[in-house]
Design an enzyme around this catalytic site. Structure first.
Site, PDB file in Angstrom:
ATOM      1  N   ASP A 120     -30.338 111.243  29.024  1.00 56.51           N
ATOM      2  CA  ASP A 120     -29.270 111.942  28.304  1.00 56.51           C
ATOM      3  C   ASP A 120     -28.351 112.667  29.280  1.00 56.51           C
ATOM      4  OD1 ASP A 120     -31.529 113.671  28.780  1.00 56.51           O
ATOM      5  OD2 ASP A 120     -30.631 115.164  27.454  1.00 56.51           O
ATOM      6  N   GLU A 133     -33.508 115.816  27.914  1.00 59.28           N
ATOM      7  CA  GLU A 133     -33.795 116.744  29.014  1.00 59.28           C
ATOM      8  C   GLU A 133     -32.815 117.888  29.008  1.00 59.28           C
ATOM      9  OE1 GLU A 133     -33.619 118.498  33.077  1.00 59.28           O
ATOM     10  OE2 GLU A 133     -32.019 117.627  31.906  1.00 59.28           O
TER      11      GLU A 133
HETATM   12 ZN    ZN Z   1     -30.535 116.482  35.029  1.00 62.56          ZN
END
Ligand code: ZN
Length: 384
Positions: free
Chosen positions: A71, A133
């Protein structure tokens, strides 16, 4: 496909954390399948996002995890000179959202897959690509749980967050929380009966500010961090409806970033104790059974603690050709692998200063350095 072409393909998927990452995951899965490598997907609750785990080489114990997140942060309200979803090369730099953080590393790993396979792996290489993340390292927990439940434990993990190919062995941990204050509505003139949720929240935030000052005064014995202390901050606050109504509701989101080796539970423990012993009893006098302060964890990212001489550190230093390790102020998934007993360090292409900004880029020289790093890894884990 070379690393830069692979990066073009990966950047073209808009994997802003709020979106599904499945198109990118499908692309990676079919690429790996084309090389005879099976992928295991670990989905989120809604099934719109997935982690991918794939093992190159023998399905034996040990092996090296190459970990990255799929992401990226949003481009909303950012002023880009180029299309963020198209890799644009200029003056030795590759511009695009995620080029640096951290599709550059993922692209290098994928581009090297055929080489790892052709040279014959003696020890497995595991690709571990996570989702979410950037919104609190949410996806990787399921990924690690899956790996530990279904496979022998990998020997070590390298997380390719941008570090200019330096070896990073320490970062702070982050805990974030949502605190909701429920008071009692009343006409603003009737302060003797109402419980003002905003004013209670202000009291709580003042307590947090004092706690922050105390953590700052304790400093950082290692002298490795900027700033040299555990930080505490309130990020958003919402509450109230009108000036003549005592507000019933107030909610604020806050976080702290603890130095490795310090008690990461302490700030939340002391906050909860303050709520229980000082704040709630006063609220309940006026609004028994109604007044409440609830604090829910939003995310927990453990610190990465230095582990001198660990298998991960020794390998990464040898591959990167460096003698020293660094501490960084950003947090990553590395601490999560570490708390599960997998020695982990960070080493990846690009400069964190370029991450999350408009005109994010990775230097081609950094991509080349990462490819060289991975080829040296192949020298160690491959037969030929
Ligand atoms: Zn990163």
């Amino acid at each position: 496909m070379d690393a830069i072409e692979m990066l073009r393909r990966l950047v073209a998927f808009d994997t802003t954390s709020r979106n599904s990452n499945l198109d990118l995951i499908d692309f990676v899965r079919s690429y790996l399948a084309g090389h005879g490598v099976d992928s295991e997907l670990v989905f989120d609750h809604g099934g719109a996002k997935a982690n991918l785990y794939a093992t190159l080489g023998p399905k034996t114990a040990g092996g090296v995890i190459l970990s990255g997140h799929t992401d990226v942060v949003p481009v909303d309200d950012q002023d880009w000179d180029t299309d963020p979803w198209t890799v644009t090369e200029q003056h030795g730099r590759l511009y695009g959202r995620g080029t640096c953080d951290m599709k550059g590393f993922v692209a290098c790993c994928l581009a090297l897959v055929p080489e790892f396979l052709e040279r014959g792996l003696r020890e497995p290489i595991h690709l571990a690509f996570s989702y979410d993340e950037e919104v609190g390292c949410l996806g990787v927990h399921g990924l690690i749980a899956h790996v530990l439940a279904h496979h022998p434990k990998p020997r070590l993990c390298l997380v390719g967050e941008p570090s200019m190919m330096q070896v990073v062995d320490a970062h702070k941990g982050i805990r974030s929380f949502v605190t909701t204050v429920t008071g009692l509505e009343a006409h603003s003139s009737a302060t003797h009966i109402g419980v003002n949720a905003i004013m209670v929240a202000a009291d709580l935030i003042r307590f947090l500010a004092g706690l922050g000052d105390e953590l700052k005064a304790r400093g950082d014995a290692t002298g490795r961090f900027t700033p040299p202390f555990t930080t505490l901050s309130v990020g958003t606050i919402h509450g109230g409806t009108a000036v003549n109504i005592i507000p019933r509701h107030c909610q604020f989101v806050w976080e702290y970033r603890s130095l490795p080796g310090t008690d990461a539970d302490e700030p939340i423990r002391r906050f909860e104790e303050h709520v229980r012993t000082k704040v709630l009893p006063a609220m309940e006098e006026k609004a028994p059974g109604i007044a409440a302060v609830t604090t829910m964890p939003r995310s927990i990212t453990p610190a990465l603690s230095p582990d001198p001489g660990s298998a991960a550190e020794t390998l990464a230093k040898a591959l990167a050709g460096v003698n020293d390790t660094l501490a960084v102020s950003y947090a990553t998934e590395a601490g999560i692998f570490q708390v599960h007993g997998i020695p982990t360090v960070i080493c990846g292409p690009g400069d964190i200063l370029q991450a999350h900004r408009p005109n994010e880029f990775v230097a081609i020289e950094q991509m080349d350095a990462c490819v060289t790093f991975l080829r040296k890894l192949a020298d160690r884990v491959c037969v030929n």
